[in-house]
Scaffold this active site. Structure first.
Site, PDB file in Angstrom:
ATOM      1  N   TYR A 160       0.865  -1.339   0.418  1.00 55.78           N
ATOM      2  CA  TYR A 160      -0.265  -0.040  -0.083  1.00 55.78           C
ATOM      3  C   TYR A 160       0.907   1.292   0.178  1.00 55.78           C
ATOM      4  O   TYR A 160       0.716   2.376  -1.061  1.00 55.78           O
ATOM      5  CB  TYR A 160      -1.021  -0.408   1.316  1.00 55.78           C
ATOM      6  CG  TYR A 160      -1.889   1.050   0.928  1.00 55.78           C
ATOM      7  CD1 TYR A 160      -3.038   1.129   0.776  1.00 55.78           C
ATOM      8  CD2 TYR A 160      -1.505   2.134   2.222  1.00 55.78           C
ATOM      9  CE1 TYR A 160      -4.114   2.431   0.955  1.00 55.78           C
ATOM     10  CE2 TYR A 160      -2.548   3.641   2.049  1.00 55.78           C
ATOM     11  CZ  TYR A 160      -3.743   3.139   1.667  1.00 55.78           C
ATOM     12  OH  TYR A 160      -4.334   4.285   1.696  1.00 55.78           O
ATOM     13  N   LYS A 164       1.443   4.408  -2.808  1.00 55.78           N
ATOM     14  CA  LYS A 164       0.859   5.745  -2.396  1.00 55.78           C
ATOM     15  C   LYS A 164       2.079   6.639  -2.727  1.00 55.78           C
ATOM     16  O   LYS A 164       1.932   7.661  -3.329  1.00 55.78           O
ATOM     17  CB  LYS A 164       0.390   5.729  -1.240  1.00 55.78           C
ATOM     18  CG  LYS A 164      -1.450   4.866  -1.075  1.00 55.78           C
ATOM     19  CD  LYS A 164      -2.135   5.468  -1.871  1.00 55.78           C
ATOM     20  CE  LYS A 164      -3.746   5.291  -1.354  1.00 55.78           C
ATOM     21  NZ  LYS A 164      -4.429   5.292  -3.251  1.00 55.78           N
TER      22      LYS A 164
END
Ligand code: NAD
Length: 263
Positions: A160, A164
């Site tokens: 994740y 990002k």
């Protein structure tokens, strides 16, 4: 609601959470809205559409199911919104997913799922929104969803966090290429915002850690303000970034995290 129509905004992942509040805020600001999410959230999109139509008579809305990781669906989303509402002036590539796992246990399946939505999906939304905005020759605003985890690595969030960070790179590169077309490209980097995703993160972190308070207490403790954020905190930033007065702000990934991380 502003009586002057400001253009057309698409918000992906607007069935719930941050996307839902951004769509609601942009409707209040005077944008016509293309609401979009995956098929399993269609009922929520329809409910939001009905709610906004009652609250803001005169607002033009459409509901489009699209999986942002599928190129044809992103193209069809933009084509359909432009056909129904007349133009595309703001694209908010908000849709995202998260999985919590220690690096040594993380699976390639999860890695690929996260990258296909958070990175490929954001790339596709930026690309096809930019094509449409360039063709219209009226400028535009493109906004992506990064994260506090896109500024600083986090435990159990390797994939994740990497995804990002990638959104920041996309945002900077797109801003450089699109600036001469009067299109700004920015991203928001929320810290802990109270949504279903934060709840999953809390549960996942508690599962893999001795710290059974999970992330809520830690986030509060390590922030300057001492409390969690809500979806309006992100929506108000987006409202500014898509406004005409934000024309000189581009390529930025703006933290909304109560002062947890300072660039
Ligand atoms: P959420 O899980 O409540 O909502 C995410 C939305 O994205 C859902 O409506 C979901 O259906 C949609 N979505 C998922 N996969 C999709 C796909 N393939 N195509 C289209 N839509 C899809 O999460 P949220 O908290 O509202 O997060 C919104 C964005 O903000 C995400 O990109 C997330 O990574 C980011 N973010 C959230 C937080 C937080 O604390 N809540 C913090 C940092 C960043």
């Amino acid at each position: 609601m502003s009586s002057i129509r400001k253009g057309v905004a698409i918000v992906t992942g607007s069935g719930q959470g941050i996307g839902r509040t951004i769509a609601t805020r942009l409707a209040a600001d005077g944008f016509d809205i293309g609401l979009s999410d995956v098929g399993s959230n269609k009922e929520k999109l329809d409910a939001l559409s009905a709610e906004l139509a009652v609250k803001y008579p005169g607002l033009r809305l459409c509901v489009e199911v699209a999986d942002v990781s599928v190129e044809e669906e992103v193209k069809a989303l933009i084509d359909s919104v432009v056909k129904q509402l007349g133009s595309l002036n703001v694209m908010v590539a908000n849709a995202g997913i998260n999985r919590v796992a220690p690096l040594v246990d993380a699976t390639l399946t999860d890695w690929e799922a996260i990258f296909s939505v958070n990175v490929r999906g954001t790339f596709l939304c930026y690309k096809y929104a930019a094509q449409q905005m360039i063709a219209q020759d009226q400028g535009g605003r493109i906004i992506g969803a990064s994260s506090l985890a896109g500024k600083k690595g986090h435990r159990f969030l390797a994939a994740y966090s990497a995804s990002k960070f990638a959104v920041r790179g996309l945002t900077q590169s797109a801003a450089i290429e699109l600036g001469r077309h009067r299109i700004t490209v920015n991203a928001y980097a929320p810290g802990p915002i109270q949504t279903a995703m934060l709840e999953l993160l809390h549960e996942g972190t508690a599962k893999h850690s001795e710290d059974k308070d999970g992330i809520y207490d830690k986030m509060k403790r390590t922030s300057a303000v001492g409390y969690l954020g809500n979806t309006e905190d992100v929506a108000s930033l987006v409202s500014y970034l898509v406004s005409p007065e934000a024309h000189f702000v581009t390529g930025q990934t703006v933290a909304v995290d109560g002062g947890i991380f300072f660039d």
